[in-house]
Design an enzyme around this catalytic site. Structure first.
Site, PDB file in Angstrom:
ATOM      1  CD  GLU A  20      -7.103  -3.965   2.283  1.00  0.00           C
ATOM      2  OE1 GLU A  20      -7.619  -4.738   1.448  1.00  0.00           O
ATOM      3  OE2 GLU A  20      -5.900  -3.664   2.290  1.00  0.00           O
ATOM      4  NE  ARG A 103      -4.547  -5.050  11.162  1.00  0.00           N
ATOM      5  CZ  ARG A 103      -4.636  -5.048   9.823  1.00  0.00           C
ATOM      6  NH1 ARG A 103      -5.047  -6.124   9.175  1.00  0.00           N
ATOM      7  NH2 ARG A 103      -4.283  -3.977   9.133  1.00  0.00           N
ATOM      8  CG  ASN A 105      -4.018  -7.404   5.782  1.00  0.00           C
ATOM      9  OD1 ASN A 105      -4.679  -6.477   6.224  1.00  0.00           O
ATOM     10  ND2 ASN A 105      -3.313  -7.297   4.666  1.00  0.00           N
ATOM     11  CG  ASN A 151      -2.357  -6.973   1.352  1.00  0.00           C
ATOM     12  OD1 ASN A 151      -3.556  -6.917   1.562  1.00  0.00           O
ATOM     13  ND2 ASN A 151      -1.478  -6.171   1.923  1.00  0.00           N
ATOM     14  CG  ASP A 199      -3.227  -3.176   0.058  1.00  0.00           C
ATOM     15  OD1 ASP A 199      -3.511  -4.331   0.409  1.00  0.00           O
ATOM     16  OD2 ASP A 199      -3.500  -2.190   0.759  1.00  0.00           O
TER      17      ASP A 199
HETATM   18 ZN    ZN Z   1      -4.684  -5.210   1.798  1.00  0.00          ZN
END
Ligand code: ZN
Length: 304
Positions: A20, A103, A105, A151, A199
């Site tokens: 990521e 959590r 991100n 995101n 995302d």
């Molecule tokens: Zn992501």
């Protein structure tokens, strides 16, 4: 006219569980990215073809560059500072989120050097996450509540609009961004994904968005004004997580992917799941903003 079609190639066989948050360091000419569930920060130097990583000891949702050359992390339940090869990892600021529920991100630095990062519900079901702003002095506050999977941050070139993705909403959204006061307003949807889930995201020098599509084996280039689909980058892996422009001319689009949750059969079909990919899409991206904390500033404030 139909959307242009491109293909991305593997550049690092990183085999990340949940790769990521790629970010190009234009001073070192290296790409950083995280493996959230691998609890590590990765670094790729394309000119020397060298890949390295260091452990963080907890889930790490995002890595960003600091003005003084170090890194800032949104990791597990709070913010941390660390040096580029993993030295001197230490907590930064007071904010701690409820790590039983959420959590950290994805996160990005805004045009004024503040770090924005959001949380996600572990089970990805309930809107119990939030988007936070971390000021250069280490203080943090909530910018947006009722987020399920935070995101995809990117700012328009003038900084007056921020693009955002709550993956659970299935669409790319925009807010007006008050760059002086750090406030979000005028929330609207730009485009809804037809298949897969949006995302991570970045913006190019033409002001168009590049959106990684989880479960979609692709990255989409979207005109944020019209919502038009301009280009599609195909990947041979399904779980496409995030994108960043890099390379010395910032003309390479780096793409992170994930291996998590794929059984033996799926991994047989997509052996490169979790690897780092790249494509040269014919456009460039702006340099990453840097978090404005510095060690001298830290000494000043603690000595005051
Ligand atoms: Zn992501």
């Amino acid at each position: 006219m139909g959307a242009a079609r491109l293909n991305a190639d593997v550049v690092v066989e990183s085999r990340a569980r949940l790769g990521e948050g790629p970010i190009w360091d234009d001073r070192r000419e290296q790409l950083f990215f995280v493996d959230i569930e691998g609890e590590s920060v990765h670094c790729f130097d394309p000119s020397r073809a060298v890949h390295s990583s260091f452990p963080v000891g907890r889930t790490v949702g995002a890595v960003a560059l600091r003005e003084d050359g170090g890194l800032v992390l949104a990791a597990h339940d709070g913010f941390f500072l660390v040096e580029p090869r993993g030295e001197d990892l230490r907590p930064h600021g007071e904010l701690r989120v409820d790590s039983q529920l959420v959590r950290f991100n994805d996160g990005k630095v805004d045009p004024r050097g503040r770090f924005l990062a959001g949380t996600m519900h572990w089970e990805q079901q309930r809107p119990v996450g939030a988007l936070y702003v971390l000021e250069p002095d280490g203080t943090a506050r909530v910018l947006l509540e009722s987020v399920t999977i935070s995101n995809g941050l990117a700012w328009r070139g003038d900084g007056a609009v921020v693009y955002y993705i709550d993956t659970a909403q299935g669409c790319v959204e925009a807010f007006d961004y008050d760059i002086e006061r750090v406030e979000l307003s005028n929330r609207r949807s730009i485009v809804r994904m037809e298949s897969g889930s949006p995302d991570g995201m970045t913006i190019d020098d033409d002001g168009c968005l590049w959106v990684a599509v989880w479960g979609g084996s692709r990255v989409e280039r979207i005109n944020p004004v019209t919502g038009e689909l301009l280009s599609v980058v195909k990947l041979p892996v399904s779980q496409v997580t995030s994108v960043a422009f890099g390379g010395a001319g910032r003309d390479v689009l780096y793409i992170t992917t994930a291996r998590r949750g794929l059984g033996a059969e799926a991994l047989g079909r997509e052996p490169h799941a979790g690897d780092l990919f790249a494509v040269e899409p014919g456009v460039t991206g702006p340099p990453a903003h840097r978090y404005a904390w510095s060690s001298s500033q830290g000494e000043r404030s603690s000595g005051a």
